[in-house]
Scaffold this active site. Structure first.
Site, PDB file in Angstrom:
ATOM      1  N   ASP A   1      21.373  32.440  20.537  1.00 24.00           N
ATOM      2  CA  ASP A   1      20.762  32.705  21.840  1.00 24.00           C
ATOM      3  C   ASP A   1      20.050  31.478  22.409  1.00 24.00           C
ATOM      4  O   ASP A   1      18.844  31.384  22.436  1.00 24.00           O
ATOM      5  CB  ASP A   1      19.834  33.921  21.793  1.00 24.00           C
ATOM      6  CG  ASP A   1      19.011  33.960  20.515  1.00 24.00           C
ATOM      7  OD1 ASP A   1      19.212  33.109  19.649  1.00 24.00           O
ATOM      8  OD2 ASP A   1      18.156  34.848  20.413  1.00 24.00           O
TER       9      ASP A   1
ATOM     10  N   ASP B   1      -4.076  16.883  34.273  1.00 24.82           N
ATOM     11  CA  ASP B   1      -4.251  15.482  33.897  1.00 24.82           C
ATOM     12  C   ASP B   1      -3.285  15.122  32.766  1.00 24.82           C
ATOM     13  O   ASP B   1      -2.574  14.114  32.803  1.00 24.82           O
ATOM     14  CB  ASP B   1      -5.720  15.313  33.445  1.00 24.82           C
ATOM     15  CG  ASP B   1      -6.073  13.915  32.989  1.00 24.82           C
ATOM     16  OD1 ASP B   1      -5.443  12.951  33.468  1.00 24.82           O
ATOM     17  OD2 ASP B   1      -6.997  13.789  32.154  1.00 24.82           O
TER      18      ASP B   1
ATOM     19  N   GLU C   1     -15.867   8.542  34.282  1.00 28.15           N
ATOM     20  CA  GLU C   1     -15.426   7.993  33.005  1.00 28.15           C
ATOM     21  C   GLU C   1     -15.007   6.513  33.128  1.00 28.15           C
ATOM     22  O   GLU C   1     -15.370   5.699  32.304  1.00 28.15           O
ATOM     23  CB  GLU C   1     -14.248   8.838  32.495  1.00 28.15           C
ATOM     24  CG  GLU C   1     -13.620   8.375  31.199  1.00 28.15           C
ATOM     25  CD  GLU C   1     -14.441   8.763  29.979  1.00 28.15           C
ATOM     26  OE1 GLU C   1     -15.429   9.495  30.147  1.00 28.15           O
ATOM     27  OE2 GLU C   1     -14.097   8.306  28.884  1.00 28.15           O
ATOM     28  N   ASP C   2     -14.266   6.198  34.176  1.00 29.07           N
ATOM     29  CA  ASP C   2     -13.607   4.884  34.234  1.00 29.07           C
ATOM     30  C   ASP C   2     -14.127   3.925  35.300  1.00 29.07           C
ATOM     31  O   ASP C   2     -13.619   2.811  35.420  1.00 29.07           O
ATOM     32  CB  ASP C   2     -12.095   5.081  34.477  1.00 29.07           C
ATOM     33  CG  ASP C   2     -11.415   5.744  33.291  1.00 29.07           C
ATOM     34  OD1 ASP C   2     -12.004   5.739  32.200  1.00 29.07           O
ATOM     35  OD2 ASP C   2     -10.311   6.272  33.462  1.00 29.07           O
TER      36      ASP C   2
ATOM     37  N   HIS D   1     -11.509  13.109  38.830  1.00 34.98           N
ATOM     38  CA  HIS D   1     -11.743  13.408  37.417  1.00 34.98           C
ATOM     39  C   HIS D   1     -11.993  12.189  36.540  1.00 34.98           C
ATOM     40  O   HIS D   1     -12.657  12.283  35.517  1.00 34.98           O
ATOM     41  CB  HIS D   1     -10.613  14.271  36.834  1.00 34.98           C
ATOM     42  CG  HIS D   1      -9.357  13.515  36.502  1.00 34.98           C
ATOM     43  ND1 HIS D   1      -8.352  13.298  37.407  1.00 34.98           N
ATOM     44  CD2 HIS D   1      -8.961  12.916  35.351  1.00 34.98           C
ATOM     45  CE1 HIS D   1      -7.380  12.610  36.821  1.00 34.98           C
ATOM     46  NE2 HIS D   1      -7.721  12.367  35.575  1.00 34.98           N
TER      47      HIS D   1
ATOM     48  N   HIS E   1      -2.546   8.224  39.853  1.00 38.64           N
ATOM     49  CA  HIS E   1      -2.792   9.236  38.817  1.00 38.64           C
ATOM     50  C   HIS E   1      -3.646  10.408  39.327  1.00 38.64           C
ATOM     51  O   HIS E   1      -3.190  11.557  39.297  1.00 38.64           O
ATOM     52  CB  HIS E   1      -3.366   8.581  37.563  1.00 38.64           C
ATOM     53  CG  HIS E   1      -3.881   9.540  36.544  1.00 38.64           C
ATOM     54  ND1 HIS E   1      -3.069  10.440  35.895  1.00 38.64           N
ATOM     55  CD2 HIS E   1      -5.141   9.774  36.089  1.00 38.64           C
ATOM     56  CE1 HIS E   1      -3.808  11.179  35.075  1.00 38.64           C
ATOM     57  NE2 HIS E   1      -5.064  10.789  35.172  1.00 38.64           N
TER      58      HIS E   1
HETATM   59 MN    MN Z   1      -6.863  11.204  33.943  1.00 38.63          MN
END
Ligand code: MN
Length: 716
Positions: free
Chosen positions: A259, A139, A76-77, A72, A48
């Site tokens: 169109d 992301d 957070e993770d 990134h 990712h």
């Molecule tokens: Mn992410």
């Protein structure tokens, strides 16, 4: 799977070897901390951040942005801290990763659509560096590309958020390819039936369409050559979501959408006028559909998109849309802000932009002297909404406030009662003082207590006009009721002195004539006026006395006037009170800049004293009112000054020269020489505009060698 060598390949022609080394280091770091984590697709989690970095590399963004793409999700993770990121990759990257961690907490989810704009603004406001937003969008692109691995309810949630929040943001930054991809990916999940039906029909007609495309392209191309216009012609089906939106908005079924095709003429020239030449070529070929011509060159869209759009009746009576633009306009249209810095050299003078992009542009322009485009990019800090803050309500709505707003403003925005009874607030579950200034992303809860009331102090913290007027309103009502009591009290006493009963008079018909004569509307107004000191109780009682007694009564000079004009004393404003007579107390001579208090005198309006005035101690606290200076026109105020100095010749002349040089009038001066120590005491009465002017003259005098002390004195 994308490999690190792919990312290095994409970037090596514009980044330095040192930067490439840093990217590799970030890759190794990310691989280590995400070790063992797996995506729902079964792939290692690392794929990712790698894909995100790949998207950013394709956009040719700077090293810090690509590194932030790789990192990134680490804070957070994983157990990674922002300090580790800073140590390893510098403060620029740490700033971006920190911003990304913060905005990852903004989830639109199942909010109502009316909230979407607030969420978008909050996202922009929190992306204090535009690169944060670019990484966040990359992301989201990758998450959308792999959304099929998510459970169905998550798919709905994420797709809705993408269409409401992220696609419009990409559009606002002018990055068309992202907007188109985010919309079509979301469309599949949000409206699967409509999507598949549309996809089926568009594909069904593909062969016919390809033929048609070639035909139109050929005709335009030949005609351009004839008029020596160089450039390329490009034809493609419009993206599904835009067709769908058109069907929805105009209530058309698929066969009625003519169109489906959009053609683009991209001119080699960088001159705007070439676009208009190409337009006239197209209009000479085919008849334009009335009302469908749009000139986004003369009037660019808010995101600075520039192009000419026209719809014509093409071959076989088919409607086709044709967009005409220069290559530079095209780069902007596709890549928006991300492309901007790369093409700054080529950019010709720009026409006026509007809205937020204008602010961005000003930032862009102001950086122009920088030589290195990457340095330029990293300096691109933006403050898109510098005057607003966005906060969450406990149920996840977003509300916007002017910068500097406090929980008081928030409370009054909910309901007047919530505001009136506010005793405190929790921000992100912690108790904060009511003067706390709201920050982007804060979650606010108001603590109320029944029977609690606003106080005058709140006006120091409240910034929204709603809160301020509600507070003033409350104070006004409160002070009015105090004045009624006071006025009634004064009238009763005065009437009693003459053996009359005010309560009895008040009930009589007579009283109406009295307050009419003062230009007032009710008995209550009369009592208020007496309470404020605008009307003397002596004067009121006189109107009820037999004439001969009344003549003997000593009465104040004032006369009742029909509809008296509002009395306004320049220089003072009273909280919640209007047109009151004001006097500056002689005992302390307040001047603008001094802290002041007002005191409701009996029969003489409001007296203004300095907060330091010794008389304040004796005041009845019930009659003290809040007052502020409000200086419109310049005027002067008297103030006393005492200068103690060694007695010497020419001294007074020297002092007055200094004072006059500052354009200050001396209304009185007194010199006293003490023989025992040969010191002169000079008392002046000066007319000054305000405290700062007074302080200036004091410090100028203090500079004189012979001066021992200078001080302000009261009551000259
Ligand atoms: Mn992410």
């Amino acid at each position: 799977m994308l490999r690190i060598t792919d990312i290095l390949d994409k970037t090596q022609d514009y980044l330095s070897p040192k930067e490439l080394e840093m990217i590799e280091k970030a890759y190794i770091f990310s691989a280590a901390v995400h070790q063992g984590q797996v995506r729902l697709s079964g792939e290692p989690y690392l794929t990712h951040p790698m894909e995100v970095a790949g998207i950013l590399a394709d956009m040719k963004l700077d090293a810090a942005t690509i590194i932030s793409g790789l990192l990134h999700d680490t804070v957070e993770d994983t157990l990674t801290t922002i300090e580790q990121v800073r140590e390893g990759f510098g403060k620029d990257v740490a700033f971006l990763v920190d911003g990304l961690t913060k905005i990852s907490k903004i989830t639109f989810g199942s909010q109502e659509e009316r909230q979407a704009e607030n969420f978008r603004k909050m996202m922009l406001a929190m992306s204090s560096d535009i690169r944060i937003l670019l990484v966040r969008l990359a992301d989201r692109i990758h998450n959308m590309r792999t959304l099929n691995f998510q459970p169905a309810n998550r798919q709905q949630y994420i797709a809705k958020e993408t269409i409401e929040l992220y696609a419009p943001l990409a559009n606002r930054l002018g990055i068309n390819w992202m907007k188109v991809e985010l919309e079509d990916l979301s469309f599949q999940y949000v409206k699967p039936d409509a999507y598949h039906e549309l996809a089926r029909r568009v594909v069904q007609s593909k062969e016919k369409r390809d033929q048609y495309t070639e035909e139109v392209k050929g005709i335009i191309h030949a005609e351009m050559e004839r008029f020596e216009l160089k450039g390329e012609v490009d034809g493609r089906a419009k993206h599904y979501y835009s067709i769908y939106k058109k069907m929805e908005e105009q209530h058309l079924n698929f066969d009625e959408v003519y169109d489906l095709m959009a053609f683009r003429v991209i001119l080699d020239s960088d001159q705007e006028k070439t676009c208009y030449e190409a337009l006239s070529v197209v209009h000479a070929l085919w008849k334009p559909v009335p009302g469908r011509f749009k000139d986004y060159i003369a009037m660019p869209k808010a995101n600075n998109y520039r192009s000419l759009h026209t719809t014509v009746i093409g071959p076989h009576g088919q409607r086709v849309e044709i967009q005409i633009r220069t290559r530079a306009m095209h780069e902007w249209a596709e890549e928006g802000i991300a492309a901007h810095w790369r093409y700054k050299e080529k950019r010709s003078s720009q026409t006026d932009d509007s809205g937020q992009i204008k602010k961005l542009r000003e930032l862009l322009e102001s950086q122009q002297e920088l030589q290195n485009p990457r340095e330029f990019m990293s300096n691109l800090k933006m403050a898109l909404f510098p005057d607003e803050v966005y906060v969450f309500t406990p149920n996840g709505d977003v509300k916007s406030f002017p910068k500097g707003a406090t929980p008081i403003d928030y409370a009054f925005s909910i309901h007047t009662d919530v505001g009136n009874q506010c005793i405190g607030a929790k921000v992100n579950r912690n108790i904060v003082p009511i003067k706390y200034q709201l920050q982007n992303g804060d979650m606010i809860e108001i603590i109320t207590q029944t029977g609690h009331h606003p106080s005058k102090d709140w006006l120091k913290f409240a910034v929204t006009s709603r809160a301020r007027s509600k507070i003033k309103n409350w104070i006004k009502t409160e002070e009015r009721s105090k004045s009624i009591d006071l006025g009634k009290d004064l009238l009763e006493k005065e009437f009693k002195r003459h053996h009359l009963k005010f309560t009895a008079v008040a009930r009589s018909e007579e009283i109406k004539k009295i307050y009419d004569e003062y230009g007032l509307n009710s008995l209550e107004d009369l009592m208020v006026s007496v309470g404020y000191g605008k009307i003397s109780p002596k004067h009121v009682v006189r109107l009820f006395l037999p004439e001969e007694i009344a003549r003997g009564e000593e009465i104040p000079a004032e006369k009742p006037k029909k509809k008296a004009p509002p009395i306004s004393t320049p220089g003072i404003s009273l909280t919640g009170i209007e047109d009151v007579m004001v006097h500056y107390a002689k005992c302390c001579n307040p001047i603008p800049g001094d802290e002041i208090v007002g005191y409701i005198s009996r029969g003489r309006g409001i007296n203004i004293h300095t907060a330091q005035c010794p008389h304040i101690q004796e005041f009845d606290s019930e009659r003290v009112v809040d007052v502020q200076w409000s200086i419109g026109e310049k005027q002067t105020y008297p103030v006393g000054m005492r200068v103690v100095c060694k007695d010497q010749k020419g001294l007074v002349a020297e002092l007055s020269a200094i004072i006059s040089a500052m354009d200050i009038n001396i209304s009185h001066a007194e010199i006293d020489t003490r023989l025992h120590d040969m010191q002169a005491i000079c008392d002046f009465k000066l007319d000054v505009n305000d405290l700062s002017q007074f302080n200036q003259v004091v410090s100028a005098i203090k500079k004189l060698k012979s001066v021992i002390s200078v001080e302000r004195i009261a009551g000259t």
